[in-house]
Design an enzyme around this catalytic site. Structure first.
Site, PDB file in Angstrom:
ATOM      1  N   LYS A   1      -5.835  20.907  55.161  1.00 47.35           N
ATOM      2  CA  LYS A   1      -6.523  21.333  56.354  1.00 47.35           C
ATOM      3  C   LYS A   1      -7.974  21.574  56.216  1.00 47.35           C
ATOM      4  O   LYS A   1      -9.039  21.001  56.744  1.00 47.35           O
ATOM      5  CB  LYS A   1      -6.038  22.560  56.752  1.00 47.35           C
ATOM      6  CG  LYS A   1      -4.750  22.750  57.432  1.00 47.35           C
ATOM      7  CD  LYS A   1      -4.128  24.179  57.873  1.00 47.35           C
ATOM      8  CE  LYS A   1      -2.723  23.789  58.226  1.00 47.35           C
ATOM      9  NZ  LYS A   1      -1.985  25.311  58.419  1.00 47.35           N
TER      10      LYS A   1
ATOM     11  N   GLN B   1      -2.230  30.756  56.618  1.00 45.64           N
ATOM     12  CA  GLN B   1      -1.036  29.956  56.380  1.00 45.64           C
ATOM     13  C   GLN B   1       0.193  30.742  56.414  1.00 45.64           C
ATOM     14  O   GLN B   1       0.333  31.860  55.864  1.00 45.64           O
ATOM     15  CB  GLN B   1      -1.195  29.468  55.061  1.00 45.64           C
ATOM     16  CG  GLN B   1      -0.342  28.375  54.769  1.00 45.64           C
ATOM     17  CD  GLN B   1      -0.544  27.151  55.633  1.00 45.64           C
ATOM     18  OE1 GLN B   1      -1.606  26.459  55.859  1.00 45.64           O
ATOM     19  NE2 GLN B   1       0.711  26.534  56.099  1.00 45.64           N
TER      20      GLN B   1
ATOM     21  N   ASP C   1      -5.068  28.464  65.409  1.00 47.57           N
ATOM     22  CA  ASP C   1      -3.738  28.226  65.772  1.00 47.57           C
ATOM     23  C   ASP C   1      -3.132  28.224  67.103  1.00 47.57           C
ATOM     24  O   ASP C   1      -1.904  28.054  67.340  1.00 47.57           O
ATOM     25  CB  ASP C   1      -2.782  28.923  64.819  1.00 47.57           C
ATOM     26  CG  ASP C   1      -2.729  28.156  63.348  1.00 47.57           C
ATOM     27  OD1 ASP C   1      -2.679  26.880  63.208  1.00 47.57           O
ATOM     28  OD2 ASP C   1      -2.437  28.954  62.375  1.00 47.57           O
TER      29      ASP C   1
END
Ligand code: NDP
Length: 285
Positions: free
Chosen positions: A53, A97, A120
């Site tokens: 990422k 994460q 997200d």
């Protein structure tokens, strides 16, 4: 002729759009969008995802930072970091994460990240906005699937769509996006009865169950569009949730694994981060 939807190529195009957008943003606002990834503990898979990422964000010109916290970090400690990042004007996107080790719990984390920086799209604020049909950060995987459908010229209005899987990150937001596109949507899950017959009614079948090659050829309606979200590591390598060879004999269009949805998920994190930066400065370009 079955169309193989090339997620890798489409994701490349998306990244290039984002890179252009980042350059224009920097020109207009004198800074580049910033993404921060937080990893708690030292899970090797999480480490790889975080690194990818960061590299993705840097490759399209963003400032990307990784923060590693030790396993055992408390919610209060993580909250303090999230507050600092929320207050940091140079940070546009924050992601933690998943999965996180105990004592941390995902719902508390999702609730703590400021919705505008929640790239997200997991926070209750963003989930609620998506449900209400208001502008929101949409979780990256279903957002990427919608782009694949659009690039493959799949007309959704009035079609019958079946989504297999009802998770907060894939199945449920996928269903909401398909409803918003005027498809008639059924969401299936592990308790659904006669799943093969239900799947065979779908003009658009999106599969996110995490069961290698569960969807067989005879589950697929002739000419249907099949989107395989599944990524399952097996002794025979990475497999989707769809038996690709069988399904592609009947599908009109289908995504491969790898090279379908996966690259789009990565690309849409970049889309969401640029969108977050723009939203924060009221730039609706
Ligand atoms: P979850 O485990 O959170 O959810 C799986 C869903 O599938 C659940 O709703 C479950 O039902 C349902 N399910 C499980 N088994 C069956 C079955 N036999 N029949 C019908 N439904 C079933 O997974 P995620 O949503 O996080 O991910 C799904 C898959 O997609 C995984 O393979 C994951 O690795 C992959 N993935 C891929 C991404 C990509 O970028 N390509 C991104 C995110 C995920 P129930 O609710 O009843 O338990």
């Amino acid at each position: 002729m079955t169309t193989i939807i090339d997620g890798k190529a489409i994701a490349e195009a998306v990244r290039s759009e984002v890179a252009d957008g980042v350059a224009a943003f920097a020109e207009a606002h004198g800074r580049t969008p910033g993404l921060v990834g937080i990893q708690v503990g030292d899970d090797p898979a999480s480490e790889i995802y975080q690194r990818m990422k960061q590299e993705d964000a840097e490759a399209c010109g963003m400032v990307a930072r990784r923060i590693q916290l030790p396993a055992g970090t408390s919610q209060a400690e993580l909250d303090q970091l999230l507050d600092e990042l929320d207050a940091d004007a140079g940070v546009d996107g924050i992601l933690v994460q998943l999965p996180v080790p105990e004592p941390l719990e995902e719902p508390q984390i999702a609730a703590k990240i400021a919705a505008v920086k929640d790239v997200d799209g997991f926070s209750p604020g963003n989930v609620g906005r998506l449900l209400r049909g208001e502008p929101a950060h949409v979780p990256c995987t279903p957002a990427g699937v919608m782009r694949l459908l659009s690039e493959a010229d799949v007309a959704l209005e009035g079609t019958r769509a079946v989504v297999i899987g009802r998770s907060v990150i894939v199945g449920k937001p996928m269903a909401l996006l398909l409803i918003a596109a005027n498809a008639t949507v059924t969401v299936a899950h592990s308790r659904t009865k006669d799943l093969p017959a239900l799947a065979a009614e779908a003009d658009v079948l999106v599969v996110a169950a995490g069961r290698a090659e569960m969807v067989r050829g005879d589950w697929v309606k002739e000419g249907a569009t099949v989107i395989d979200v599944g990524t399952n590591r097996t002794d025979d390598g990475l497999k989707g949730d769809v038996a690709f060879d069988e399904a592609s004999e009947r599908a009109g269009a289908i995504t491969p694994v790898p090279g379908g949805v996966g690259p789009m998920t990565r690309a849409y994190l970049l889309v969401n981060t640029l969108a977050a930066a723009r939203r924060r400065v009221g730039d609706d370009s």
